[in-house]
Motif scaffolding. Structure first.
Motif, PDB file in Angstrom:
ATOM      1  N   ARG A 132      -0.891   2.780  -4.415  1.00 11.16           N
ATOM      2  CA  ARG A 132      -0.461   3.315  -3.091  1.00 11.16           C
ATOM      3  C   ARG A 132      -0.912   4.940  -2.877  1.00 11.16           C
ATOM      4  NH1 ARG A 132       4.112  -0.280  -3.541  1.00 11.16           N
ATOM      5  NH2 ARG A 132       4.174  -1.746  -1.879  1.00 11.16           N
ATOM      6  N   LEU A 133      -0.448   5.817  -4.067  1.00 12.12           N
ATOM      7  CA  LEU A 133      -1.003   7.033  -3.659  1.00 12.12           C
ATOM      8  C   LEU A 133      -2.381   7.354  -3.464  1.00 12.12           C
ATOM      9  CD1 LEU A 133      -0.253  10.108  -3.983  1.00 12.12           C
ATOM     10  CD2 LEU A 133      -0.419  10.074  -6.439  1.00 12.12           C
ATOM     11  N   VAL A 165      -2.333   0.801   0.348  1.00 11.75           N
ATOM     12  CA  VAL A 165      -0.972   1.116   0.652  1.00 11.75           C
ATOM     13  C   VAL A 165      -0.153   0.139   0.708  1.00 11.75           C
ATOM     14  CG1 VAL A 165       0.283   2.612   2.358  1.00 11.75           C
ATOM     15  CG2 VAL A 165      -1.869   3.138   1.674  1.00 11.75           C
ATOM     16  N   VAL A 192       2.536   2.182  -8.032  1.00  9.23           N
ATOM     17  CA  VAL A 192       2.804   3.515  -7.617  1.00  9.23           C
ATOM     18  C   VAL A 192       1.321   4.373  -7.332  1.00  9.23           C
ATOM     19  CG1 VAL A 192       3.765   5.900  -7.790  1.00  9.23           C
ATOM     20  CG2 VAL A 192       5.235   3.579  -8.232  1.00  9.23           C
ATOM     21  N   ILE A 193       0.543   4.130  -8.217  1.00 11.84           N
ATOM     22  CA  ILE A 193      -0.674   4.890  -8.229  1.00 11.84           C
ATOM     23  C   ILE A 193      -1.546   4.478  -7.385  1.00 11.84           C
ATOM     24  CG2 ILE A 193      -2.888   5.197  -9.755  1.00 11.84           C
ATOM     25  CD1 ILE A 193      -1.132   5.074 -12.395  1.00 11.84           C
TER      26      ILE A 193
END
Length: 206
Positions: free
Chosen positions: A183-184, A89, A180-181
């Protein structure tokens, strides 16, 4: 069975992290020919598969030999996966992988990166080994064990495809989409890690 497969697949996908491993592999193999990169990618996945299958097969017996209960391992594994999720994250895990890759690149005598650092510790690292052992410990019977192994195989196939096609993918998506991927997936892994701890606590109390 489908719920078990989806749960195992997502957990292993987050921990093995094909979106994170593939760009590192691309950076490590800069200057290599397409054929050399293909050989290293295939070799890395094969070696990592053998390592993970070994721990999947004898991991539970190994714990029993050490006198460690499955509940204790679930709790410990869940805590470790939670810290991995926090690193994802806040992008600390990605930074450590990039630092490790840079050190390898700065060592000219190391050309073949398929065994180290790709197969181990980047693919078959402590997190993925612990996750495979946890999932196999939760599986009840041979049928569920094969479901977990199927989820592992699916992830390794995805990783192999990502490593073989990383060049065009990097040009298409870039680093921002990868961040982004990551963190998700870190948020999802954190929830799964908490569930592992809850399962371990429930098993130890009951």
């Amino acid at each position: 069975m489908m719920e078990l497969f989806i749960s195992a697949f997502i957990t292993l996908f987050v921990v093995i992290d094909p979106p994170g491993c593939a760009p590192i592999f691309y950076g490590l193999t800069t200057g290599a020919s397409t054929q050399q990169r293909r050989r290293m990618a295939i070799r890395a996945v094969i070696v990592a598969t053998l390592i993970l299958l070994a721990f999947a097969a004898v991991g539970e017996d190994f714990l029993r030999l050490l006198g460690i209960s499955l509940e204790a391992f679930r709790i410990a594994g869940g805590i470790m996966l939670f810290f991995i999720a926090m690193d994802m994250v806040f992008e600390k895990r990605t930074q450590r992988r990039e630092d490790r890759a840079q050190k390898i690149k700065e060592t000219p005598e190391i050309e073949d990166v398929s065994i180290f650092p790709m197969a181990m510790p980047m693919i078959a690292g402590p997190g993925s080994i612990a996750t495979v052992m946890l999932l196999m410990a939760r599986a009840q019977g041979m049928e569920q064990s094969f479901v977990v192994l199927g989820a592992l195989a699916a992830n390794l196939v995805i990783l192999a495809v990502a490593m073989l096609t990383i060049g065009p993918l990097m040009r298409l998506f870039g680093n921002q989409v990868e961040a982004v991927i990551t963190r998700l997936l870190g948020v999802i892994l954190a929830a799964l890690a908490v569930q592992f701890v809850l399962d371990g606590l429930e098993g130890s109390i009951l």
